[in-house]
Design a protein around this motif. Structure first.
Motif, mmCIF file in Angstrom:
data_model
loop_
_atom_site.group_PDB
_atom_site.id
_atom_site.type_symbol
_atom_site.label_atom_id
_atom_site.label_comp_id
_atom_site.label_asym_id
_atom_site.label_seq_id
_atom_site.Cartn_x
_atom_site.Cartn_y
_atom_site.Cartn_z
ATOM 1 N N PRO A 1 0.822 -1.198 0.000
ATOM 2 C CA PRO A 1 0.000 0.000 0.000
ATOM 3 C C PRO A 1 0.870 1.267 0.000
ATOM 4 C CG PRO A 1 -0.748 -1.570 1.654
ATOM 5 C CD PRO A 1 0.570 -2.064 1.147
ATOM 6 N N LEU A 2 0.483 2.263 -0.801
ATOM 7 C CA LEU A 2 1.263 3.494 -0.849
ATOM 8 C C LEU A 2 1.326 4.184 0.508
ATOM 9 C CD1 LEU A 2 0.234 5.036 -4.291
ATOM 10 C CD2 LEU A 2 2.484 4.168 -3.615
ATOM 11 N N ALA A 3 0.362 3.921 1.355
ATOM 12 C CA ALA A 3 0.382 4.525 2.692
ATOM 13 C C ALA A 3 1.572 4.054 3.514
ATOM 14 C CB ALA A 3 -0.917 4.194 3.420
ATOM 15 N N ASP A 4 2.153 2.899 3.151
ATOM 16 C CA ASP A 4 3.299 2.366 3.887
ATOM 17 C C ASP A 4 4.631 2.862 3.338
ATOM 18 O OD1 ASP A 4 1.587 0.951 5.499
ATOM 19 O OD2 ASP A 4 1.770 -0.921 4.357
ATOM 20 N N GLN B 1 9.653 6.717 1.511
ATOM 21 C CA GLN B 1 10.766 7.318 0.791
ATOM 22 C C GLN B 1 10.787 6.806 -0.641
ATOM 23 O OE1 GLN B 1 14.302 7.223 3.172
ATOM 24 N NE2 GLN B 1 15.690 7.631 1.473
ATOM 25 N N MET B 2 11.166 7.680 -1.583
ATOM 26 C CA MET B 2 11.351 7.279 -2.975
ATOM 27 C C MET B 2 12.768 7.660 -3.388
ATOM 28 S SD MET B 2 8.406 6.017 -4.146
ATOM 29 C CE MET B 2 8.498 6.177 -5.926
ATOM 30 N N GLN B 3 13.434 6.773 -4.109
ATOM 31 C CA GLN B 3 14.788 7.054 -4.609
ATOM 32 C C GLN B 3 14.810 6.839 -6.117
ATOM 33 O OE1 GLN B 3 16.306 8.330 -1.088
ATOM 34 N NE2 GLN B 3 17.478 8.243 -2.994
ATOM 35 N N ALA B 4 15.729 7.525 -6.772
ATOM 36 C CA ALA B 4 15.834 7.434 -8.227
ATOM 37 C C ALA B 4 17.182 6.857 -8.622
ATOM 38 C CB ALA B 4 15.670 8.820 -8.849
ATOM 39 N N SER B 5 17.187 6.086 -9.704
ATOM 40 C CA SER B 5 18.458 5.630 -10.264
ATOM 41 C C SER B 5 19.124 6.798 -10.978
ATOM 42 C CB SER B 5 18.229 4.477 -11.245
ATOM 43 O OG SER B 5 17.627 4.958 -12.435
ATOM 44 N N SER B 6 20.377 6.616 -11.346
ATOM 45 C CA SER B 6 21.128 7.696 -11.989
ATOM 46 C C SER B 6 20.624 7.984 -13.398
ATOM 47 C CB SER B 6 22.617 7.341 -12.035
ATOM 48 O OG SER B 6 22.810 6.162 -12.788
ATOM 49 N N GLY B 7 19.943 7.011 -14.010
ATOM 50 C CA GLY B 7 19.462 7.213 -15.371
ATOM 51 C C GLY B 7 20.567 7.152 -16.414
ATOM 52 N N THR B 8 21.648 6.460 -16.075
ATOM 53 C CA THR B 8 22.802 6.405 -16.975
ATOM 54 C C THR B 8 22.440 5.825 -18.339
ATOM 55 O OG1 THR B 8 24.178 6.070 -15.031
ATOM 56 C CG2 THR B 8 25.199 5.629 -17.154
ATOM 57 N N THR B 9 21.564 4.823 -18.342
ATOM 58 C CA THR B 9 21.218 4.151 -19.597
ATOM 59 C C THR B 9 19.884 4.627 -20.156
ATOM 60 O OG1 THR B 9 20.245 2.325 -18.342
ATOM 61 C CG2 THR B 9 22.551 2.098 -19.011
ATOM 62 N N TYR C 1 12.465 4.519 -10.532
ATOM 63 C CA TYR C 1 12.167 4.969 -9.176
ATOM 64 C C TYR C 1 11.874 3.777 -8.281
ATOM 65 C CZ TYR C 1 12.001 9.437 -11.499
ATOM 66 O OH TYR C 1 12.332 10.538 -12.236
ATOM 67 N N VAL C 2 12.361 3.851 -7.063
ATOM 68 C CA VAL C 2 12.262 2.749 -6.111
ATOM 69 C C VAL C 2 11.587 3.253 -4.845
ATOM 70 C CG1 VAL C 2 13.598 1.192 -4.654
ATOM 71 C CG2 VAL C 2 14.273 1.548 -7.023
ATOM 72 N N ALA C 3 10.585 2.514 -4.377
ATOM 73 C CA ALA C 3 9.868 2.877 -3.157
ATOM 74 C C ALA C 3 10.429 2.115 -1.966
ATOM 75 C CB ALA C 3 8.376 2.563 -3.319
ATOM 76 N N LEU C 4 10.382 2.728 -0.800
ATOM 77 C CA LEU C 4 10.852 2.114 0.441
ATOM 78 C C LEU C 4 9.795 2.266 1.523
ATOM 79 C CD1 LEU C 4 14.432 3.675 0.622
ATOM 80 C CD2 LEU C 4 13.868 1.403 -0.211
ATOM 81 N N ALA D 1 8.619 -3.082 -0.499
ATOM 82 C CA ALA D 1 8.247 -2.269 -1.661
ATOM 83 C C ALA D 1 9.302 -2.425 -2.757
ATOM 84 C CB ALA D 1 8.123 -0.800 -1.271
ATOM 85 N N SER D 2 8.866 -2.441 -3.994
ATOM 86 C CA SER D 2 9.768 -2.502 -5.160
ATOM 87 C C SER D 2 10.755 -3.673 -5.114
ATOM 88 C CB SER D 2 10.551 -1.191 -5.293
ATOM 89 O OG SER D 2 9.696 -0.084 -5.345
ATOM 90 N N PRO D 3 10.308 -4.895 -4.764
ATOM 91 C CA PRO D 3 11.252 -6.010 -4.779
ATOM 92 C C PRO D 3 11.566 -6.436 -6.218
ATOM 93 C CG PRO D 3 9.061 -6.832 -4.335
ATOM 94 C CD PRO D 3 8.945 -5.327 -4.396
ATOM 95 N N VAL D 4 12.721 -7.004 -6.411
ATOM 96 C CA VAL D 4 13.075 -7.556 -7.722
ATOM 97 C C VAL D 4 13.446 -9.031 -7.564
ATOM 98 C CG1 VAL D 4 13.784 -5.387 -8.796
ATOM 99 C CG2 VAL D 4 15.451 -6.702 -7.487
ATOM 100 N N PHE D 5 13.163 -9.802 -8.609
ATOM 101 C CA PHE D 5 13.406 -11.244 -8.599
ATOM 102 C C PHE D 5 14.316 -11.595 -9.771
ATOM 103 C CE2 PHE D 5 12.225 -15.585 -9.895
ATOM 104 C CZ PHE D 5 12.470 -16.256 -8.711
ATOM 105 N N ARG D 6 15.460 -12.168 -9.453
ATOM 106 C CA ARG D 6 16.463 -12.543 -10.456
ATOM 107 C C ARG D 6 16.744 -11.376 -11.404
ATOM 108 N NH1 ARG D 6 17.341 -17.436 -13.283
ATOM 109 N NH2 ARG D 6 19.398 -17.288 -12.355
ATOM 110 N N PHE D 7 17.151 -10.291 -10.819
ATOM 111 C CA PHE D 7 17.446 -9.045 -11.533
ATOM 112 C C PHE D 7 18.851 -9.111 -12.124
ATOM 113 C CE2 PHE D 7 19.364 -4.799 -11.478
ATOM 114 C CZ PHE D 7 18.436 -4.050 -12.183
#
Length: 245
Positions: A1-4, A7-15, A20-23, A219-225
């Motif tokens: 839930p967005l209520a949880d 914080q939001m963080q951004a990648s550098s956007g190099t590529t 954006y990643v939620a925490l 929030a924002s988990p990744v699987f076999r990234f």
């Protein structure tokens, strides 16, 4: 839930465009814990005064999240940031005499050279003992490492991470012989053959691409990234006592 989400963080956007990643609050604590372990492995200790030479802007994880990790571990962050400019960073360095500096390797070399060129002062008089670098290639290149260490009269250690998993989860110890995985309880790390996608064991001399799965992530988990980072395994044990690749 967005209520949880706190914080939001951004990648550098190099590529391309930034991602954006939620925490959640728990995710932020995991980031702080894994980063604090990494900074400790790199030689920073509670009570150290650390000049912040990474960018503090644009949502970059080298900014606020490293600030949070340094406070979490009991070190003192001096949050000037690369975007504060060379003059302001050097003023803080000479005024506050930090024990350590974090930043990109080429920028820390530029700082030392600017002190001599612009101020006629040698940064070695500051008394920095540890330079912790990442965010770009260079810290592990012997010739550049030697130049930076000589310029500051300090030991350089390297770290690595990324926005998609955490801030820092690889870190070099005092042996200066490659980076240890510091967050195996938060991130499952695999080594794959980048051509066949087959998993390879972590054995000394093995090469491949790093693939990550986030565990305990809300929030924002990744699987076999697939990270795109191609590495050489230098070992799985170290005289420092760490037992991760």
């Amino acid at each position: 839930p967005l209520a949880d989400v706190i914080q939001m963080q951004a990648s550098s956007g190099t590529t391309g465009s930034p991602s954006y990643v939620a925490l959640t609050r728990q995710d932020a604590l995991v980031w702080q814990e894994s980063s604090a372990r990494s900074l400790f492995a790199c030689g920073i200790r509670p009570g150290d005064r650390v000049l912040h030479g990474f960018s503090m802007s644009k949502g970059f994880v080298g900014g606020l999240p490293i600030f949070q990790a340094l406070q979490y571990m009991g070190a003192v962050d001096i949050p000037i940031g690369a975007d504060g400019g060379v003059e302001r960073l050097l003023a803080a360095a000479f005024d506050l005499k930090p024990n350590a500096i974090v930043g990109t390797p080429n920028f820390l070399l530029h700082l030392a050279e600017a002190a001599q060129a612009q101020l006629g002062r040698d940064v070695r008089e500051i008394g920095v003992r540890r330079l912790v670098v990442g965010g770009e290639r260079g810290g592990g290149i012997p010739a550049l490492r030697q130049r930076i260490q000589q310029a500051w009269g300090a030991t350089l250690t390297e770290l690595m991470g990324g926005t998609d998993l955490a801030v820092i989860y690889w870190a070099e110890c005092d042996q200066q012989d490659g980076m240890h995985m510091t967050a195996p309880d938060f991130i499952v790390t695999e080594l794959i053959d980048p051509d066949s996608d087959e998993t390879k064991p972590f054995t000394a001399g093995a090469t491949g691409e790093l693939v990550y799965t986030a565990i305990q992530r809300q929030a924002s988990p990744v699987f076999r990234f697939r990270s795109g980072d191609h590495v050489v395994v230098t070992g799985t044990t170290c005289t420092c006592g760490r037992r991760q690749p």
